[in-house]
Design an enzyme around this catalytic site. Structure first.
Site, PDB file in Angstrom:
ATOM      1  CE  LYS A 107      -0.364  10.823 -12.001  1.00 25.48           C
ATOM      2  NZ  LYS A 107       0.439   9.602 -11.744  1.00 25.48           N
TER       3      LYS A 107
ATOM      4  CG  ASP B 103      -1.829   1.187   1.321  1.00 25.97           C
ATOM      5  OD1 ASP B 103      -1.661   2.146   0.540  1.00 25.97           O
ATOM      6  OD2 ASP B 103      -2.723   1.173   2.196  1.00 25.97           O
TER       7      ASP B 103
ATOM      8  CG  ASN C 101       1.307   1.752 -12.842  1.00 24.99           C
ATOM      9  OD1 ASN C 101       0.985   2.393 -13.834  1.00 24.99           O
ATOM     10  ND2 ASN C 101       0.479   0.886 -12.257  1.00 24.99           N
TER      11      ASN C 101
ATOM     12  CE1 TYR D  44      -4.233  11.194 -11.894  1.00 28.79           C
ATOM     13  CE2 TYR D  44      -3.948  12.656 -13.784  1.00 28.79           C
ATOM     14  CZ  TYR D  44      -3.739  11.436 -13.161  1.00 28.79           C
ATOM     15  OH  TYR D  44      -3.023  10.460 -13.817  1.00 28.79           O
TER      16      TYR D  44
END
Length: 234
Positions: A146, A57, A80, A142
């Site tokens: 990133k 996790d 990933n 989001y």
């Protein structure tokens, strides 16, 4: 330059989508072992004796520590695992934003901190971080996660180079996986993303810019901010 042949790799979020594609491609390129890491390792569906399902996790430091102890032979790490709640930074659900940040930013950072010493001790190797075209184009929570990961990868690349560890950032638009099932627009096949990412590893590149969307956004980064965001035009 990192040749995958004979390497031991670990892929986070390996039980589906892009993660599963990374596992398959690493095996095809000659990896001798791939730790397929997931919160629920029993959901890893690749039946190959070289694949080792591993509980991990990325939001749990203790889980990361245990994984690093078990997978002490890793030389290639693929960060990933990720989620997308796509919240507004001004009005969105803060709990969801924090969950997204914990997974998409702190997850790769903490996993890198745990495995960089492992990779160095094994003679060096590579770390692949899944960024996004949205690292460069802001749409909310989001893209903020990133963008933060992109910056972290740049810092880690410089810091880890003397240890013989290559850091590759992968930028892509929508990928044809479950995460982007509801999105409209061109979607890049997972195998294309994986192949171009691993080609970048083999060629000692710093980044893999996959697909027209990612290449298009990057080509405009030197422009005035109002070019990327025409809604700001005066």
């Amino acid at each position: 330059m990192t040749d995958i042949t004979g390497r031991v790799a670990l892929v986070t979020g390996a039980n589906r989508g892009l993660g599963a594609a990374f596992v398959a491609a690493l095996l095809e390129r000659g990896a001798t072992k791939v730790y397929a890491a997931a919160r629920r390792p029993e959901t890893v569906g690749i039946d190959d004796p070289r694949v080792v399902p591993l509980p991990l996790d990325v939001t749990d430091p203790e889980s990361i520590r245990r994984a690093a102890e078990v997978a002490g032979d890793v030389t290639v790490l693929v960060n990933n695992a990720g989620i997308a709640s796509n919240q507004s930074l001004v009005t969105g659900d803060l709990d969801e934003i924090r969950r997204e940040l914990d997974t998409n930013y702190w997850g790769p950072v903490l996993v890198t901190r745990a495995f960089a010493p492992v990779i160095e001790a094994n003679g060096g190797g590579a770390i692949v971080n899944m960024h996004s075209a949205l690292s460069w184009y802001a749409t909310g929570s989001y893209s903020a996660t990133k963008a933060a990961l992109w910056s972290a990868s740049n810092s880690a690349r410089v810091e880890l180079a003397p240890a013989g560890i290559q850091v590759v950032g992968v930028h892509v638009g929508y990928v044809d996986t479950e995460m982007a099932a509801g999105a409209e627009g061109v979607k890049v096949p997972p195998r294309q993303v994986v192949d171009e990412a691993l080609d970048a590893v083999a060629a000692d590149e710093a980044e893999a810019i996959v697909g027209d969307v990612a290449r298009g956004v990057k080509s405009r980064l030197h422009e005035d901010v109002r070019v990327l965001y025409p809604q700001l035009a005066r």
